[in-house]
Design an enzyme around this catalytic site. Structure first.
Site, PDB file in Angstrom:
ATOM      1  N   LEU A   1       1.007  -1.037  -0.003  1.00  0.00           N
ATOM      2  CA  LEU A   1       0.001  -0.026  -0.225  1.00  0.00           C
ATOM      3  C   LEU A   1       0.878   1.179  -0.135  1.00  0.00           C
ATOM      4  O   LEU A   1       1.754   1.314   0.885  1.00  0.00           O
ATOM      5  CB  LEU A   1      -0.866  -0.075   1.387  1.00  0.00           C
ATOM      6  CG  LEU A   1      -1.717   1.371   1.606  1.00  0.00           C
ATOM      7  CD1 LEU A   1      -2.713   1.519   0.719  1.00  0.00           C
ATOM      8  CD2 LEU A   1      -2.366   1.329   3.238  1.00  0.00           C
TER       9      LEU A   1
ATOM     10  N   VAL B   1       1.198   5.710  -1.112  1.00  0.00           N
ATOM     11  CA  VAL B   1       0.540   6.885  -1.620  1.00  0.00           C
ATOM     12  C   VAL B   1       1.767   7.815  -2.178  1.00  0.00           C
ATOM     13  O   VAL B   1       2.839   7.895  -1.591  1.00  0.00           O
ATOM     14  CB  VAL B   1      -0.167   7.564  -0.414  1.00  0.00           C
ATOM     15  CG1 VAL B   1      -0.698   9.088  -1.089  1.00  0.00           C
ATOM     16  CG2 VAL B   1      -1.700   6.805  -0.019  1.00  0.00           C
TER      17      VAL B   1
ATOM     18  N   GLY C   1      -1.004  12.479   3.845  1.00  0.00           N
ATOM     19  CA  GLY C   1      -1.735  13.339   4.885  1.00  0.00           C
ATOM     20  C   GLY C   1      -2.871  13.911   4.431  1.00  0.00           C
ATOM     21  O   GLY C   1      -3.367  14.642   5.218  1.00  0.00           O
TER      22      GLY C   1
ATOM     23  N   GLY D   1      -5.535  11.740   3.735  1.00  0.00           N
ATOM     24  CA  GLY D   1      -6.801  10.902   3.710  1.00  0.00           C
ATOM     25  C   GLY D   1      -6.785   9.627   2.652  1.00  0.00           C
ATOM     26  O   GLY D   1      -7.521   8.801   2.612  1.00  0.00           O
TER      27      GLY D   1
ATOM     28  N   GLN E   1       6.476   2.229  11.547  1.00  0.00           N
ATOM     29  CA  GLN E   1       5.756   3.238  11.363  1.00  0.00           C
ATOM     30  C   GLN E   1       4.350   2.654  10.526  1.00  0.00           C
ATOM     31  O   GLN E   1       3.180   3.195  10.768  1.00  0.00           O
ATOM     32  CB  GLN E   1       6.468   4.089  10.403  1.00  0.00           C
ATOM     33  CG  GLN E   1       6.491   5.578  10.926  1.00  0.00           C
ATOM     34  CD  GLN E   1       6.972   6.613   9.705  1.00  0.00           C
ATOM     35  OE1 GLN E   1       8.056   6.024   9.033  1.00  0.00           O
ATOM     36  NE2 GLN E   1       6.476   7.859   9.632  1.00  0.00           N
TER      37      GLN E   1
ATOM     38  N   TYR F   1      -1.387   0.797  10.464  1.00  0.00           N
ATOM     39  CA  TYR F   1      -2.697  -0.060  10.688  1.00  0.00           C
ATOM     40  C   TYR F   1      -3.249  -0.366  12.078  1.00  0.00           C
ATOM     41  O   TYR F   1      -4.492  -0.632  12.113  1.00  0.00           O
ATOM     42  CB  TYR F   1      -1.876  -1.552  10.203  1.00  0.00           C
ATOM     43  CG  TYR F   1      -1.596  -1.632   8.653  1.00  0.00           C
ATOM     44  CD1 TYR F   1      -2.517  -1.388   7.648  1.00  0.00           C
ATOM     45  CD2 TYR F   1      -0.359  -1.625   8.546  1.00  0.00           C
ATOM     46  CE1 TYR F   1      -2.012  -1.399   6.381  1.00  0.00           C
ATOM     47  CE2 TYR F   1       0.190  -1.642   6.865  1.00  0.00           C
ATOM     48  CZ  TYR F   1      -0.877  -1.480   5.868  1.00  0.00           C
ATOM     49  OH  TYR F   1      -0.600  -1.399   4.687  1.00  0.00           O
TER      50      TYR F   1
HETATM   51  C1  LIG Z   1       1.617   5.103   5.222  1.00  0.00           C
HETATM   52  C2  LIG Z   1       0.976   5.996   3.924  1.00  0.00           C
HETATM   53  C3  LIG Z   1       0.059   4.733   2.990  1.00  0.00           C
HETATM   54  C4  LIG Z   1      -0.131   6.668   4.834  1.00  0.00           C
HETATM   55  O1  LIG Z   1      -1.322   7.198   3.581  1.00  0.00           O
HETATM   56  P1  LIG Z   1      -1.667   8.661   3.995  1.00  0.00           P
HETATM   57  O2  LIG Z   1      -2.474   9.266   2.849  1.00  0.00           O
HETATM   58  O3  LIG Z   1      -0.416   9.540   4.127  1.00  0.00           O
HETATM   59  O4  LIG Z   1      -2.344   8.832   4.981  1.00  0.00           O
HETATM   60  P2  LIG Z   1      -3.755   9.160   5.657  1.00  0.00           P
HETATM   61  O5  LIG Z   1      -3.849  10.788   5.361  1.00  0.00           O
HETATM   62  O6  LIG Z   1      -4.778   8.428   4.755  1.00  0.00           O
HETATM   63  O7  LIG Z   1      -3.937   8.859   6.875  1.00  0.00           O
HETATM   64  C5  LIG Z   1      -4.964   8.441   7.546  1.00  0.00           C
HETATM   65  C6  LIG Z   1      -5.170   8.314   8.906  1.00  0.00           C
HETATM   66  O8  LIG Z   1      -3.830   7.491   9.360  1.00  0.00           O
HETATM   67  C7  LIG Z   1      -3.163   8.272  10.255  1.00  0.00           C
HETATM   68  N1  LIG Z   1      -1.752   7.723  10.080  1.00  0.00           N
HETATM   69  C8  LIG Z   1      -1.042   8.090   8.788  1.00  0.00           C
HETATM   70  N2  LIG Z   1       0.228   7.478   9.095  1.00  0.00           N
HETATM   71  C9  LIG Z   1       0.288   7.057  10.414  1.00  0.00           C
HETATM   72  C10 LIG Z   1       1.362   6.272  10.854  1.00  0.00           C
HETATM   73  N3  LIG Z   1       2.526   5.816  10.256  1.00  0.00           N
HETATM   74  N4  LIG Z   1       1.044   5.753  12.196  1.00  0.00           N
HETATM   75  C11 LIG Z   1      -0.353   6.027  12.571  1.00  0.00           C
HETATM   76  N5  LIG Z   1      -1.230   6.821  12.153  1.00  0.00           N
HETATM   77  C12 LIG Z   1      -1.149   7.213  10.866  1.00  0.00           C
HETATM   78  C13 LIG Z   1      -3.570   9.611  10.006  1.00  0.00           C
HETATM   79  O9  LIG Z   1      -3.152  10.522  11.133  1.00  0.00           O
HETATM   80  C14 LIG Z   1      -4.958   9.460   9.525  1.00  0.00           C
HETATM   81  O10 LIG Z   1      -5.868   9.522  10.724  1.00  0.00           O
HETATM   82  P3  LIG Z   1      -7.239  10.236  11.176  1.00  0.00           P
HETATM   83  O11 LIG Z   1      -7.993   9.533   9.764  1.00  0.00           O
HETATM   84  O12 LIG Z   1      -7.729   9.784  12.301  1.00  0.00           O
HETATM   85  O13 LIG Z   1      -6.945  11.515  10.731  1.00  0.00           O
HETATM   86  C15 LIG Z   1       1.594   6.852   3.290  1.00  0.00           C
HETATM   87  O14 LIG Z   1       2.449   7.589   3.938  1.00  0.00           O
HETATM   88  C16 LIG Z   1       2.950   6.231   2.305  1.00  0.00           C
HETATM   89  O15 LIG Z   1       2.482   5.866   1.434  1.00  0.00           O
HETATM   90  N6  LIG Z   1       4.230   6.095   2.785  1.00  0.00           N
HETATM   91  C17 LIG Z   1       5.266   5.444   2.081  1.00  0.00           C
HETATM   92  C18 LIG Z   1       4.901   4.079   1.799  1.00  0.00           C
HETATM   93  C19 LIG Z   1       4.618   3.252   2.969  1.00  0.00           C
HETATM   94  O16 LIG Z   1       5.314   3.184   4.067  1.00  0.00           O
HETATM   95  N7  LIG Z   1       3.806   2.326   2.824  1.00  0.00           N
HETATM   96  C20 LIG Z   1       3.657   1.301   4.043  1.00  0.00           C
HETATM   97  C21 LIG Z   1       2.290   0.703   4.100  1.00  0.00           C
HETATM   98  S1  LIG Z   1       1.131   1.558   5.276  1.00  0.00           S
END
Ligand SMILES: CC(C)(COP(=O)(O)OP(=O)(O)OC[C@H]1O[C@@H](n2cnc3c(N)ncnc32)[C@H](O)[C@@H]1OP(=O)(O)O)[C@@H](O)C(=O)NCCC(=O)NCCS
Length: 162
Positions: free
Chosen positions: A94, A96, A102, A104, A135, A140
């Site tokens: 997964l 983004v 950040g 959603g 992280q 999750y």
């Molecule tokens: C991890 C990732 C998929 C999150 O996507 P994103 O679009 O930035 O996250 P969102 O804006 O949808 O966040 C949704 C919720 O998760 C929370 N969240 C995001 N990252 C988080 C983390 N590392 N730890 C805890 N909570 C987290 C946000 O605060 C938000 O909370 P809310 O709905 O209560 O406001 C993105 O940062 C990414 O692609 N990172 C690089 C690839 C990666 O590390 N993938 C691993 C799979 S997670």
């Protein structure tokens, strides 16, 4: 989610994967170089979030999997039949695109994966993920996933909750 509107669809040949940049090299390389081969071999399915301009803002992959009953928390296992393994769907990857972090979209992709797995005609008890680091595990956890006791980076969410 922010004002941006995304459409989540199966990855297709005319989607340009080259500019995808999540900030995680392994996830980007897999998406740019390997995912289509895995799709052809039927070992994964891939879904992408597209902007209105057809740009790829995020992706996830799904495949079938199983969980060992003995690895599940006792509270969960006691509600399941005594089969050695329990059917599941694996959220393999997964990511983004950095521009959209950040806003959603990660949460929206996760919700889409859960719905897709829950409405499949082939039964699965849970969505399971292998978090690549602390992280990712926290992401999750934040969405209600439960870690396996002996393998804290493996987390699952029962699809009855999707
Ligand atoms: C991890 C990732 C998929 C999150 O996507 P994103 O679009 O930035 O996250 P969102 O804006 O949808 O966040 C949704 C919720 O998760 C929370 N969240 C995001 N990252 C988080 C983390 N590392 N730890 C805890 N909570 C987290 C946000 O605060 C938000 O909370 P809310 O709905 O209560 O406001 C993105 O940062 C990414 O692609 N990172 C690089 C690839 C990666 O590390 N993938 C691993 C799979 S997670």
């Amino acid at each position: 989610m922010s004002g941006a509107i995304f459409r989540i669809v199966a990855l297709a040949a005319d989607h340009d994967r080259r500019p995808f940049d999540s900030g995680c090299v392994a996830l980007d390389h897999y998406f740019q170089r390997q995912v289509t081969q895995d799709i052809r071999r039927r070992v994964t399915a891939c879904f992408v979030a597209l902007t209105q301009g057809q740009r790829i803002a995020g992706y996830y992959t799904l495949a079938s999997a199983s969980l060992c009953l003995s690895e599940l928390p006792a509270e969960t296992a006691k509600k399941l039949p005594r089969y050695p393994s329990i059917p599941a769907v694996r959220l393999g990857r997964l990511a983004v695109h950095r521009t959209f972090h950040g806003q959603g979209l990660g949460g929206a992709l996760l919700a889409d994966a859960l719905k897709r797995a829950a409405r499949a005609e082939i039964a699965a008890f849970a969505l399971v993920v292998e978090a690549k680091d602390e992280q990712a595990a926290a992401f999750y956890n934040h969405h209600g996933f439960i870690a396996l006791s002996d393998s804290p980076r493996t987390l699952f969410l029962p699809l009855s909750k999707a």
